[in-house]
Design an enzyme around this catalytic site. Sequence first.
Site, PDB file in Angstrom:
ATOM      1  N   SER A  46     -44.212  55.789   3.365  1.00 62.76           N
ATOM      2  CA  SER A  46     -44.186  57.246   3.471  1.00 62.76           C
ATOM      3  C   SER A  46     -43.637  57.881   2.200  1.00 62.76           C
ATOM      4  O   SER A  46     -44.096  58.947   1.787  1.00 62.76           O
ATOM      5  CB  SER A  46     -43.370  57.692   4.691  1.00 62.76           C
ATOM      6  OG  SER A  46     -42.058  57.189   4.635  1.00 62.76           O
ATOM      7  N   GLU A  47     -42.653  57.221   1.557  1.00 65.17           N
ATOM      8  CA  GLU A  47     -42.185  57.671   0.255  1.00 65.17           C
ATOM      9  C   GLU A  47     -41.764  56.501  -0.616  1.00 65.17           C
ATOM     10  O   GLU A  47     -41.284  55.470  -0.110  1.00 65.17           O
ATOM     11  CB  GLU A  47     -41.008  58.645   0.377  1.00 65.17           C
ATOM     12  CG  GLU A  47     -41.402  60.087   0.644  1.00 65.17           C
ATOM     13  CD  GLU A  47     -41.036  60.516   2.039  1.00 65.17           C
ATOM     14  OE1 GLU A  47     -41.277  61.689   2.361  1.00 65.17           O
ATOM     15  OE2 GLU A  47     -40.536  59.696   2.814  1.00 65.17           O
ATOM     16  N   THR A  48     -41.957  56.694  -1.913  1.00 64.29           N
ATOM     17  CA  THR A  48     -41.446  55.799  -2.945  1.00 64.29           C
ATOM     18  C   THR A  48     -40.670  56.654  -3.927  1.00 64.29           C
ATOM     19  O   THR A  48     -41.103  57.757  -4.286  1.00 64.29           O
ATOM     20  CB  THR A  48     -42.590  55.077  -3.674  1.00 64.29           C
ATOM     21  OG1 THR A  48     -43.295  54.248  -2.739  1.00 64.29           O
ATOM     22  CG2 THR A  48     -42.081  54.224  -4.817  1.00 64.29           C
TER      23      THR A  48
END
Length: 305
Positions: A46-48
């Site tokens: 979902s996020e990096t």
Amino acid sequence: MIKRRYKVYDVFADKPLAGNPLAVVLDSDGLDTTAMQRIAREFNLSETVFVGTPEKPAHSAAMRIFTPSIELPFAGHPTVGAAVALAEERGLEAAAEGTEILVIEEAVGPVRCAVWRGKGAAFAEFDLPRLPEKVRFEVVPELVAAALDLNPQEIGFENHRVDAWSAGVPYVTVPVRGLDAAAKAWMDVDAWMNLAPHVGHLVAAPYIYCRETVGHEASFHARMLAPHEGIPEDPATGSAAAAFAGAVMRFDAPPDGSTRLLIEQGVEMGRPSKIRLELDVERDRLIAARIGGHAVRIAEGTLFA
């Protein structure tokens, strides 16, 4: 080819394979926006986040946040996970217990974080860099219900109504009758894109919540759907909890002093998450807020990029 270390954390959980996974790319100086976006798409979480040298030497690090498809100015689970990663880089992991205070430069502004380690997983908490503000939204409950595959009578509970807020990232806060309604909700992307408010390059995602909970310690149950951002559903969303503070203030009117709430999320996905939201209220106004949660490292390696 430059080798860059990375670590993967499960955030807003105190044990592995729960919460919201996050990739933290360390030593990211030299990567441009295109490269960061491609790497985030490669991780497909979902996020990096990409950690680099801060502009101000007194700050701990600079950080940029990417979903698989867009860059975000601010997000909660990346802030918690990156704070734990940075604290561990500074030696907190090796200590039996301890505390680190960090300031991370994000696009939304500098974010102050505190990380504690005692028994078990590390816990990080950060001050909201922006308090929630109302987002202009002409609410038509029937259209919101249709875009989320719900019946109009399933929208709203007590005095809670559909609203829109942002503490750096916009969300439409959607109260529903209970767990059954929350579980059945799903997004019709085209209908939602035509309905939801647009703030800059961001489209406000639905943050669906109810008072009924699975865990007895939780104050609210929540889901966040964002297939338009490459995230069909998010197991834990700190930036949404930050925006949700606006709805809590409007509809629940917490008393002066500090109020601590626990939000459960990710239950329907089999990745239960716990997000702590603290509100400081003075003369019926929100003057400060904090979000916190645990983070557990589950993987690390080398990125060749």
